[in-house]
Design a protein around this motif. Structure first.
Motif, PDB file in Angstrom:
ATOM      1  N   GLY A  44      19.017 -48.973 -31.691  1.00 50.84           N
ATOM      2  CA  GLY A  44      18.832 -47.879 -30.748  1.00 50.84           C
ATOM      3  C   GLY A  44      20.107 -47.342 -30.141  1.00 50.84           C
ATOM      4  O   GLY A  44      20.060 -46.442 -29.290  1.00 50.84           O
ATOM      5  N   VAL A  45      21.269 -47.838 -30.558  1.00 50.65           N
ATOM      6  CA  VAL A  45      22.518 -47.382 -29.946  1.00 50.65           C
ATOM      7  C   VAL A  45      22.999 -46.102 -30.613  1.00 50.65           C
ATOM      8  O   VAL A  45      22.560 -45.719 -31.706  1.00 50.65           O
ATOM      9  N   ILE A  46      23.931 -45.454 -29.940  1.00 52.24           N
ATOM     10  CA  ILE A  46      24.547 -44.235 -30.454  1.00 52.24           C
ATOM     11  C   ILE A  46      26.007 -44.532 -30.751  1.00 52.24           C
ATOM     12  O   ILE A  46      26.731 -45.056 -29.908  1.00 52.24           O
ATOM     13  N   SER A  47      26.447 -44.208 -31.957  1.00 46.71           N
ATOM     14  CA  SER A  47      27.835 -44.437 -32.331  1.00 46.71           C
ATOM     15  C   SER A  47      28.719 -43.321 -31.786  1.00 46.71           C
ATOM     16  O   SER A  47      28.398 -42.133 -31.914  1.00 46.71           O
ATOM     17  N   LEU A  48      29.833 -43.723 -31.178  1.00 46.52           N
ATOM     18  CA  LEU A  48      30.826 -42.762 -30.709  1.00 46.52           C
ATOM     19  C   LEU A  48      32.117 -42.904 -31.503  1.00 46.52           C
ATOM     20  O   LEU A  48      33.214 -42.642 -30.984  1.00 46.52           O
ATOM     21  N   ALA A  49      31.996 -43.315 -32.746  1.00 48.38           N
ATOM     22  CA  ALA A  49      33.169 -43.505 -33.597  1.00 48.38           C
ATOM     23  C   ALA A  49      33.977 -42.216 -33.680  1.00 48.38           C
ATOM     24  O   ALA A  49      33.436 -41.139 -33.970  1.00 48.38           O
TER      25      ALA A  49
END
Length: 555
Positions: free
Chosen positions: A484-489
């Protein structure tokens, strides 16, 4: 003055030698029920692995060396079977000659140690392939049995110190398959907090040890063990490491007062309920330096210090009764583990309000050869920052860091004192700010509120209450991330952060915690007060998730 000592290993032998060094006139008699006196208890597992080749090197002193070097009468194979408190003598059984005799005393010192825990719910202890790891004779028998029999399947019952050391030592021998049982309602190395246990379990499994969990042993058969669910495991050799109980039978029979756990009750001078009888070592509970309560602490250091103090006390010499924080180190295969002070359970049971923090660092400068990761936890008072405990593990130098913190605890130091501690720096041995300084700095950030921390178990319970962002690179995210996380790569949050919601609670995590900590501090300058870091970041979370089988990692 005549002093009789029951037990001649760590506490008893140290007391006898200390008393003689302080006074040449005291008559000292020491009885040991088993074969060896004053042996290296902590070293015995390494005889199994052939790290120590000759078992005689485990024995520090013999009856002859006690007599010659200390003028102490030390008798082995002599078991004290009863105490006559009124007439002040003990009944002794000479086991070799099967003869009984009386030995008078002015003072009696009880240092019999512990006895192995063998639950009555288990049958089959009588088989000749079932062993303990309590003394030199035990490990000699184990090694001899392996050499003379076709042993392939080894079963270690237990998940504590002795079990891990036995499994590691036997793992070094060729051709052995090893299983380890962590009994139902117990945990691996119970003194270590849950957020570090995952590293230990992974390490044991990575070394091809089969960990069996959630079952209880009920039967030892001729070539198998059976559990409470009726399943079986092949076992050509069984090592019992199910804990220990105080060997207080003699004291109980003599009517001395006991603690609820069966330990002999003593005051701070180690005097029992009889004015002429004292007790030291693993048979008693020690006074904790931090809580001031009595607690079980079966370690070599307390036994030695109790012995040396009592020697002075009996002779009327000035000394301060010792208190202990409990500091130890353990090697689990190639993983180093160490701890000092109180863990979370001890703090909670004592009603002490506390905070914690987790860090990942290097034991030396990262670009140097042999630099390795170490993982540290600090526990401290939530009002004044006084240090209560620390735990560490890793493939690098851990004990050095825990020893530093142990020294600070005994000085009643705070996290600020630890941060300001000036430690030796050399790229091969440490970083400019040592891992202990870095740990203290993280603790200060948490203590002063610059970092709001969500602990791993809290996140698992309520992860839907947060907007979670992953700050790692894309490859790391795709390899595995919290569901459920959002990647901020690749995102530069200093330039672009307006998309972050200010009406929701936000958690950041990265690989080891450094980037997320810096990000939270930076965003605070832009008016965000709803942002948190995941304690320990992904490296801790991944181990915890795997250990607890919480299925929070997805790919």
């Amino acid at each position: 003055m005549k002093v009789v000592i029951v037990g001649a290993v760590a506490a008893g032998a140290t007391f006898a030698a200390s008393l003689r060094r302080l006074n040449e006139d005291v008559e000292i008699v020491m009885f040991e029920k088993d074969r060896d006196l004053s042996f290296g208890n902590c070293e015995i597992p390494y005889y199994l692995s052939h790290d120590i080749e000759n078992s005689s090197s485990l024995v520090n002193r013999t009856p002859e060396s006690f007599a010659r070097g200390y003028n102490i009468r030390a008798e082995r194979f002599h078991q004290v079977i009863s105490i006559n408190r009124e007439e002040k003598y003990v009944d002794v059984l000479d086991k070799l000659n099967n003869k009984k005799f009386k030995e008078t005393y002015d003072y009696l010192i009880l240092a019999p140690g512990t006895k192995e825990n063998r639950p009555s719910s288990i049958t089959g202890y009588e088989y000749d392939h079932v062993f303990s790891v309590k003394n030199v004779v035990d490990v000699e028998k184990i090694r001899e049995y392996i050499e003379k029999n076709e042993v392939k399947e080894v079963f270690v019952a237990g998940g504590g110190f002795v079990a891990i050391e036995a499994a590691e030592s036997l793992h070094k021998l060729d051709g052995l398959n090893i299983s380890m049982l962590i009994r139902k309602n117990t945990s691996l190395l119970s003194i270590i907090d849950m957020d570090l246990k995952g590293f230990i379990k992974d390490n044991i499994r990575d070394n091809d040890i089969n960990i069996i969990e959630g079952k209880s042993l009920v039967e030892i058969g001729k070539d198998y063990v059976r559990f409470d669910d009726d399943s079986k495991n092949k076992a050509d050799l069984v090592i019992l490491a199910l804990g220990a109980r105080p060997f207080s039978d003699l004291a109980e029979k003599a009517g001395l007062d006991l603690e609820d756990d069966g330990s002999i009750m003593v005051d701070d001078n180690f005097r029992t309920s009889d004015e002429a009888i004292f007790a030291i070592g693993d048979v008693i509970n020690s006074r904790n330096f931090l809580t001031k309560k009595k607690t079980k602490l079966n370690l070599a250091w307390p036994a030695h210090r109790q012995a040396k103090y009592l020697a002075k006390y009996l002779l009327g010499k000035r000394a301060t009764p010792p208190e202990f924080i409990g500091t130890f180190a353990l090697r689990s295969f190639d993983l180093n583990i160490a701890m000092t002070g109180l863990n979370e359970k001890s703090l909670a049971d004592s009603g002490i309000a506390y905070k914690t923090c987790l860090t990942a660092h290097r034991d030396s400068v990262g670009i140097m050869p042999n630099s390795k990761a170490i993982y540290l936890k600090l526990l401290f008072d939530d009002k004044d920052g006084r240090i209560y405990g620390a735990q560490g593990l890793g493939y690098g130098v851990v004990d050095k860091r825990i020893d530093v913190i142990a020294s600070m605890i005994k000085q009643k130091a705070t996290i600020y004192d630890l941060y300001d501690l000036e430690l030796a720096y050399q790229p091969l041995h440490s970083t400019v700010e040592d891992a202990t300084n870095v740990l203290a700095n993280q603790a200060i950030n948490v203590f002063e509120g610059r970092l709001k921390v969500v602990k791993i178990d809290e996140l698992i319970e309520s992860y839907k209450d947060y907007r979670i962002y992953d700050l790692r690179d894309k490859a790391s995210y795709e390899k595995g991330h919290i569901k459920g996380v959002i990647s901020l790569a690749g995102k530069d949050l200093r330039k672009d952060h307006n998309f972050l919601p200010k009406d929701e609670k936000i958690i950041f995590y990265d690989a080891n915690g450094g980037k997320s900590s810096n990000t939270v501090k930076m965003l605070a300058h832009y008016g965000f007060d709803n942002i948190y870091i995941l304690d320990g970041s992904f490296v801790y979370f991944e181990k915890y998730d795997k250990m607890m089988d919480s299925s929070m990692i997805e790919k």
